[in-house]
Design a protein around this motif. Structure first.
Motif, short mmCIF file in Angstrom:
data_model
loop_
_atom_site.label_atom_id
_atom_site.label_comp_id
_atom_site.label_asym_id
_atom_site.label_seq_id
_atom_site.Cartn_x
_atom_site.Cartn_y
_atom_site.Cartn_z
N SER A 132 0.76 -1.43 -0.11
CA SER A 132 0.13 0.04 0.13
C SER A 132 0.98 1.15 0.27
O SER A 132 2.04 1.34 0.22
CB SER A 132 -0.93 0.09 1.48
OG SER A 132 -0.32 0.00 2.41
N THR B 275 2.78 1.54 -5.98
CA THR B 275 2.77 0.43 -6.51
C THR B 275 4.24 -0.16 -6.90
O THR B 275 5.06 0.88 -7.01
CB THR B 275 2.12 0.70 -7.96
OG1 THR B 275 2.13 -0.39 -8.71
CG2 THR B 275 2.82 1.63 -8.84
N SER C 160 4.43 -2.30 -8.94
CA SER C 160 4.28 -3.32 -10.32
C SER C 160 5.56 -3.48 -11.24
O SER C 160 5.74 -4.28 -11.92
CB SER C 160 3.09 -2.96 -10.89
OG SER C 160 3.03 -1.52 -11.33
N ARG D 171 2.64 -13.08 -8.37
CA ARG D 171 2.24 -11.69 -8.10
C ARG D 171 0.99 -11.44 -8.87
O ARG D 171 0.71 -11.93 -10.00
CB ARG D 171 3.33 -10.67 -8.27
CG ARG D 171 3.88 -10.50 -10.00
CD ARG D 171 4.96 -9.84 -10.21
NE ARG D 171 4.71 -8.65 -9.62
CZ ARG D 171 6.17 -7.62 -9.30
NH1 ARG D 171 7.18 -8.18 -9.51
NH2 ARG D 171 5.86 -6.50 -8.73
N ASN E 38 -0.39 -7.90 -10.09
CA ASN E 38 -0.14 -6.45 -10.15
C ASN E 38 -1.27 -5.58 -9.95
O ASN E 38 -1.03 -4.50 -9.29
CB ASN E 38 0.58 -6.10 -11.12
CG ASN E 38 2.21 -6.70 -11.30
OD1 ASN E 38 2.87 -6.77 -10.31
ND2 ASN E 38 2.60 -6.70 -12.52
N ASN F 181 -1.45 -5.42 -6.45
CA ASN F 181 -0.26 -4.80 -5.83
C ASN F 181 0.23 -5.88 -4.70
O ASN F 181 0.52 -5.48 -3.46
CB ASN F 181 -0.54 -3.51 -4.99
CG ASN F 181 0.59 -2.75 -5.05
OD1 ASN F 181 1.59 -2.99 -5.99
ND2 ASN F 181 0.88 -1.60 -4.40
N THR F 182 -0.02 -7.18 -5.10
CA THR F 182 0.40 -8.24 -3.91
C THR F 182 1.22 -9.24 -4.53
O THR F 182 1.11 -9.59 -5.73
CB THR F 182 -1.20 -8.90 -3.65
OG1 THR F 182 -2.21 -8.05 -3.01
CG2 THR F 182 -0.92 -10.06 -2.52
#
Length: 115
Positions: free
Chosen positions: A25, A28, A30, A71, A73, A76-77
């Motif tokens: 958080s 990003t 990514s 992942r 993206n 965002n995990t």
């Protein structure tokens, strides 16, 4: 405030599985290569696995064939699927950028594998 929050750890018997999540958080990630790291009691933190922005993966030799990093993206995990767990996998697991940034170390998530 930028945060990486790990979750999904727990107590599992040898041979079992766990799926760890690392939710970012505040920004990003990514475009970054992300990594999972772990620290066992009395030992230094060590690299476990990494995944590039494009999905290329790399693993510590001792977890190859058992762990899978992935992942999402859009969320965002970053995830770490851990199968065939061994007692020596017991550690606190952390995520960070692959070249770790001290600002991003979180609390980690405890993984305990009983024999």
């Amino acid at each position: 405030q930028v945060q990486l929050v790990e979750s999904g750890g727990g107590l599992v018997q040898a041979g079992g599985s766990l799926r760890l999540s690392c939710a970012a958080s505040g920004r990003t990630f990514s475009t970054y290569t992300m990594g999972w790291f772990r620290q066992a009691p009395g030992k230094e933190r060590e690299f476990v696995a990494s995944i590039s922005w494009s999905g290329s993966t790399y693993y510590k030799d001792s977890v190859k064939g058992r762990f899978t990093i992935s992942r999402d993206n859009a969320k965002n995990t970053v995830y770490l699927q851990m199968n065939s767990l061994k007692p020596e996998d017991t550690a606190v697991y952390y995520c960070n950028t692959n070249l770790p940034d001290a600002r991003y170390w979180g609390q980690g998530t405890q993984v305990t594998v009983s024999s």
